[in-house]
Design a protein around this motif. Structure first.
Motif, PDB file in Angstrom:
ATOM      1  N   ASP A  42     -25.992  22.856  31.487  1.00  0.00           N
ATOM      2  CA  ASP A  42     -25.048  21.345  32.035  1.00  0.00           C
ATOM      3  C   ASP A  42     -23.648  21.667  31.826  1.00  0.00           C
ATOM      4  N   PRO A  43     -23.043  19.985  31.540  1.00  0.00           N
ATOM      5  CA  PRO A  43     -21.484  20.279  31.907  1.00  0.00           C
ATOM      6  C   PRO A  43     -21.248  20.175  29.846  1.00  0.00           C
ATOM      7  N   ALA A  44     -21.639  20.107  29.496  1.00  0.00           N
ATOM      8  CA  ALA A  44     -21.255  21.018  27.986  1.00  0.00           C
ATOM      9  C   ALA A  44     -21.588  22.334  27.832  1.00  0.00           C
ATOM     10  N   GLY A  45     -22.122  22.686  28.025  1.00  0.00           N
ATOM     11  CA  GLY A  45     -22.309  23.837  27.719  1.00  0.00           C
ATOM     12  C   GLY A  45     -21.175  25.104  29.311  1.00  0.00           C
ATOM     13  N   ARG A  46     -21.093  24.295  30.464  1.00  0.00           N
ATOM     14  CA  ARG A  46     -20.580  24.420  31.694  1.00  0.00           C
ATOM     15  C   ARG A  46     -18.580  24.476  30.621  1.00  0.00           C
ATOM     16  N   LYS A  47     -18.617  23.585  29.960  1.00  0.00           N
ATOM     17  CA  LYS A  47     -17.359  23.450  29.688  1.00  0.00           C
ATOM     18  C   LYS A  47     -17.387  25.064  28.381  1.00  0.00           C
ATOM     19  N   GLN A  48     -17.950  24.793  28.024  1.00  0.00           N
ATOM     20  CA  GLN A  48     -18.069  25.566  26.959  1.00  0.00           C
ATOM     21  C   GLN A  48     -17.352  26.615  27.142  1.00  0.00           C
ATOM     22  N   LEU A  49     -18.325  27.719  28.337  1.00  0.00           N
ATOM     23  CA  LEU A  49     -18.532  29.190  28.548  1.00  0.00           C
ATOM     24  C   LEU A  49     -16.360  29.129  29.323  1.00  0.00           C
ATOM     25  N   LYS A  50     -16.143  27.780  29.816  1.00  0.00           N
ATOM     26  CA  LYS A  50     -14.514  28.038  30.254  1.00  0.00           C
ATOM     27  C   LYS A  50     -13.698  28.152  29.758  1.00  0.00           C
ATOM     28  N   ASP A  51     -14.181  27.161  28.665  1.00  0.00           N
ATOM     29  CA  ASP A  51     -12.955  27.807  27.260  1.00  0.00           C
ATOM     30  C   ASP A  51     -12.900  28.968  26.663  1.00  0.00           C
ATOM     31  N   TYR A  52     -14.539  29.522  27.002  1.00  0.00           N
ATOM     32  CA  TYR A  52     -14.126  30.622  25.824  1.00  0.00           C
ATOM     33  C   TYR A  52     -12.881  31.592  26.506  1.00  0.00           C
ATOM     34  N   TYR A  53     -13.517  31.172  28.425  1.00  0.00           N
ATOM     35  CA  TYR A  53     -13.156  32.449  29.316  1.00  0.00           C
ATOM     36  C   TYR A  53     -11.176  32.315  29.016  1.00  0.00           C
ATOM     37  N   THR A  54     -10.620  30.960  28.866  1.00  0.00           N
ATOM     38  CA  THR A  54      -9.224  30.533  29.242  1.00  0.00           C
ATOM     39  C   THR A  54      -8.518  31.706  28.113  1.00  0.00           C
ATOM     40  N   ARG A  55      -9.188  31.398  26.444  1.00  0.00           N
ATOM     41  CA  ARG A  55      -8.381  31.834  25.899  1.00  0.00           C
ATOM     42  C   ARG A  55      -8.204  33.236  25.755  1.00  0.00           C
ATOM     43  N   TYR A  56      -8.629  34.507  27.019  1.00  0.00           N
ATOM     44  CA  TYR A  56      -9.019  35.607  26.681  1.00  0.00           C
ATOM     45  C   TYR A  56      -7.447  35.197  28.150  1.00  0.00           C
ATOM     46  N   LEU A  57      -7.907  34.495  28.902  1.00  0.00           N
ATOM     47  CA  LEU A  57      -6.947  34.040  30.437  1.00  0.00           C
ATOM     48  C   LEU A  57      -5.139  33.715  29.858  1.00  0.00           C
ATOM     49  N   ASP A  58      -5.242  32.777  28.802  1.00  0.00           N
ATOM     50  CA  ASP A  58      -4.018  33.000  28.655  1.00  0.00           C
ATOM     51  C   ASP A  58      -3.166  33.735  27.597  1.00  0.00           C
ATOM     52  N   ILE A  59      -4.023  34.910  27.323  1.00  0.00           N
ATOM     53  CA  ILE A  59      -3.527  36.189  26.531  1.00  0.00           C
ATOM     54  C   ILE A  59      -2.784  37.162  27.932  1.00  0.00           C
ATOM     55  N   ALA A  60      -3.044  37.070  28.521  1.00  0.00           N
ATOM     56  CA  ALA A  60      -3.090  38.022  29.826  1.00  0.00           C
ATOM     57  C   ALA A  60      -2.078  37.876  30.229  1.00  0.00           C
ATOM     58  N   ALA A  61      -2.193  35.889  30.974  1.00  0.00           N
ATOM     59  CA  ALA A  61      -0.948  35.353  31.694  1.00  0.00           C
ATOM     60  C   ALA A  61       0.091  35.479  30.820  1.00  0.00           C
ATOM     61  N   LYS A  62       0.553  35.801  29.630  1.00  0.00           N
ATOM     62  CA  LYS A  62       1.262  35.600  28.712  1.00  0.00           C
ATOM     63  C   LYS A  62       2.376  37.299  28.145  1.00  0.00           C
ATOM     64  N   SER A  63       0.871  37.721  28.606  1.00  0.00           N
ATOM     65  CA  SER A  63       1.079  39.674  28.723  1.00  0.00           C
ATOM     66  C   SER A  63       1.428  40.202  30.766  1.00  0.00           C
ATOM     67  N   ARG A  64       1.167  39.496  30.996  1.00  0.00           N
ATOM     68  CA  ARG A  64       1.565  39.391  32.939  1.00  0.00           C
ATOM     69  C   ARG A  64       0.901  40.818  33.474  1.00  0.00           C
ATOM     70  N   THR A  65      -0.365  40.885  32.624  1.00  0.00           N
ATOM     71  CA  THR A  65      -1.811  41.357  32.780  1.00  0.00           C
ATOM     72  C   THR A  65      -2.742  41.120  33.560  1.00  0.00           C
ATOM     73  N   GLY A  66      -2.913  41.743  34.918  1.00  0.00           N
ATOM     74  CA  GLY A  66      -3.857  41.741  35.613  1.00  0.00           C
ATOM     75  C   GLY A  66      -5.720  41.108  34.447  1.00  0.00           C
ATOM     76  N   PHE A  67      -6.453  40.487  34.801  1.00  0.00           N
ATOM     77  CA  PHE A  67      -8.062  40.310  34.437  1.00  0.00           C
ATOM     78  C   PHE A  67      -8.787  40.435  35.316  1.00  0.00           C
ATOM     79  N   VAL A  68     -10.005  41.237  34.441  1.00  0.00           N
ATOM     80  CA  VAL A  68     -11.425  41.699  34.816  1.00  0.00           C
ATOM     81  C   VAL A  68     -12.179  40.708  34.541  1.00  0.00           C
ATOM     82  N   LEU A  69     -12.196  39.527  35.426  1.00  0.00           N
ATOM     83  CA  LEU A  69     -13.614  38.186  34.448  1.00  0.00           C
ATOM     84  C   LEU A  69     -14.943  38.885  34.668  1.00  0.00           C
TER      85      LEU A  69
END
Length: 318
Positions: free
Chosen positions: A45-72
């Motif tokens: 459902d849309p609410a669950g998908r958003k929860q997953l997306k928000d979960y991932y983006t917290r980590y992707l933001d860390i990687a973006a700031k640190s200029r590291t690669g990322f494994v999703l």
């Protein structure tokens, strides 16, 4: 077909972050209802998908700031037939969920990937049974069982598959053989007890050497997950060839045993800064370890601490 399937960038050097304990974060911090620890149900459902997306983006933001690669890694640790049946998902529903989990990450990769900072999509495979108990399948049975999920990933944008929390050497062999037959790069991640050995009593060395011997060294590398570094650091000392096959760590911040974690009614999230120092220690004598993340009880705070402790300036150029 995955854009990096024939050329995994984490094999070339640099540091790649990944996420923490998805299920424990979603359940204990966010109040998600995950039957049998199955995070893939949120895709429905849309609410669950958003929860997953928000979960991932917290980590992707860390990687973006640190200029590291990322494994999703996809939210599909429980998306296999036995666990799916318990939740009410038939074969078609499971196939759709596995593919949908990759689609979610493909969209995130499009949003976050930048030139020179690759993001790899990995289809997550979990054990057929309990990740804290010994499995009882033969290698041939495991190959047939897990090939269904791997074949679905092969038809998506996934670059590879990773099997987490494995306790059985035969199950690991079967997964690697299925991945090889389906031309999917694969990683095998074992979990260990407080003595650094598998729950069966077999050593990490025996496990890695057995899988390599039975599959022509097909796994691109091995990982250790769902154990505190103090449970396995002493077995990783030395210069033996099998040690050089370890390419990633997703540890727990808690020093509890698996039995204690299973029986605990509260989340033990340990000390993020201390976990970061443990990773600094491990990567000092295992410099080939490139993929760094967390497991049960860890969240973005722990991955940030790991990043602070282990990622040099201009990480991908290191």
């Amino acid at each position: 077909m995955g854009k990096y399937r024939n050329d995994l960038p984490q094999l070339k050097g640099g540091t790649f972050l990944t996420d923490g304990g998805m299920e424990t974060t979603l359940i204990f911090h966010e109040g998600a209802d995950l039957p049998h620890f199955a995070s893939f149900v949120l895709l429905a459902d849309p609410a669950g998908r958003k929860q997953l997306k928000d979960y991932y983006t917290r980590y992707l933001d860390i990687a973006a700031k640190s200029r590291t690669g990322f494994v999703l890694d996809t939210a599909t640790w429980r998306t296999n037939p036995d666990w799916g049946e318990k939740i009410g998902y038939d074969a078609k529903a499971l196939k759709d969920a596995n593919a949908d989990a990759v689609d979610l990450l493909s969209a995130l990769r499009s949003d976050y990937e930048r030139p020179g900072i690759p993001i790899v999509i990995s289809g997550t495979i979990g054990p057929r049974g309990d990740g804290y108990k010994a499995g009882n399948m033969t290698a041939s049975e495991a190959e047939a069982y897990h090939a269904v999920q791997i074949e679905t990933f092969a038809g998506t944008d996934a670059d590879m598959v990773t099997a987490f929390t494995l306790t059985s050497i035969d199950e690991a062999i079967g997964i690697a053989r299925a991945a090889k037959r389906l031309n999917m790069p694969c990683v095998i991640s074992f979990t260990v007890e407080t003595d650094g050995n598998l729950v069966t009593g077999r050593t990490l060395q025996e496990a890695i050497e057995a899988v390599d011997g039975a599959t022509g060294s097909y796994p691109h590398y091995y990982m250790i997950n769902c154990a505190h570094p103090s449970h396995f650091d002493t077995v990783l000392l030395g210069n033996a060839a099998w040690l050089k096959r370890i390419g990633g760590i997703r540890a727990n911040a808690s020093t509890m045993s698996h039995q204690q974690l299973d029986e605990s009614e509260r989340l033990d999230d340990g000390d993020p800064a201390d976990l970061g120092e443990w990773y600094r220690h491990l990567t000092h004598f295992l410099p080939q370890v490139r993929v760094l993340g967390g497991c049960c009880g860890t969240d973005h705070r722990h991955v940030q601490a790991i990043c602070d402790a282990c990622v040099p300036a201009n990480a991908l150029g290191a």
